[in-house]
Motif scaffolding. Sequence first.
Motif, PDB file in Angstrom:
ATOM      1  N   ARG A 112       1.932  -3.274  50.351  1.00  0.00           N
ATOM      2  CA  ARG A 112       3.005  -3.926  49.723  1.00  0.00           C
ATOM      3  C   ARG A 112       3.914  -3.998  51.066  1.00  0.00           C
ATOM      4  N   ALA A 113       4.537  -2.692  51.498  1.00  0.00           N
ATOM      5  CA  ALA A 113       5.132  -2.565  52.642  1.00  0.00           C
ATOM      6  C   ALA A 113       5.103  -2.924  53.960  1.00  0.00           C
ATOM      7  N   CYS A 114       3.783  -2.973  54.098  1.00  0.00           N
ATOM      8  CA  CYS A 114       3.006  -3.326  55.433  1.00  0.00           C
ATOM      9  C   CYS A 114       3.770  -4.943  55.455  1.00  0.00           C
ATOM     10  N   LEU A 115       3.273  -5.606  54.295  1.00  0.00           N
ATOM     11  CA  LEU A 115       3.716  -6.544  53.678  1.00  0.00           C
ATOM     12  C   LEU A 115       4.820  -7.111  54.419  1.00  0.00           C
ATOM     13  N   GLU A 116       6.062  -6.149  53.825  1.00  0.00           N
ATOM     14  CA  GLU A 116       7.703  -6.474  53.624  1.00  0.00           C
ATOM     15  C   GLU A 116       7.585  -6.016  54.820  1.00  0.00           C
ATOM     16  N   ALA A 117       6.998  -5.444  55.832  1.00  0.00           N
ATOM     17  CA  ALA A 117       7.074  -5.305  57.479  1.00  0.00           C
ATOM     18  C   ALA A 117       7.128  -6.670  58.282  1.00  0.00           C
ATOM     19  N   MET A 118       5.775  -7.173  58.227  1.00  0.00           N
ATOM     20  CA  MET A 118       6.097  -7.850  58.857  1.00  0.00           C
ATOM     21  C   MET A 118       6.662  -9.567  58.105  1.00  0.00           C
ATOM     22  N   LYS A 119       6.828  -9.810  57.601  1.00  0.00           N
ATOM     23  CA  LYS A 119       8.042 -10.478  56.398  1.00  0.00           C
ATOM     24  C   LYS A 119       9.064 -10.099  57.628  1.00  0.00           C
TER      25      LYS A 119
END
Length: 143
Positions: A126-133
């Motif tokens: 989830r944190a990875c996806l948020e960083a990319m977003k």
Amino acid sequence: MAKSSIKMPTKTLEQFAHITTAMPDIAEEAVTAGGRVVEAKVRGNLSAAIGSGTKGKSRSTGQLLGALGLSPARVDRRGDHNVKVGFTENRRDDRPNALIANVLEYGKAGQTPRPFLRPARASSRRACLEAMKQVLHNRMKGG
């Protein structure tokens, strides 16, 4: 036959033009940001796993933790941008770091597994996806 036309604001058209020309750079920056999040989680899990649960004194040299890193972003054959979190090839004694990490992750006869990769992957998703977003959002705004 009916004809229709849609006129978009100039600002929106300029943003689309910027995004299409900069997309490879934006994608590279986004996957690198996501990879950094995963690498940090793997590093934390690895630090906790090394030397824990051993019967004797830990013989850790710090080479495995030092070999952990993030590859540069690359484009695969399908056109997807990827980064890899992993270990550089060999240790000073010429044993592969991947072998040592595999033994730590899955165990061996007489050594219980101390997983650090799978839990890091699951907990950092989830944190990875948020960083990319966040990178995509910032770049779309023109940042």
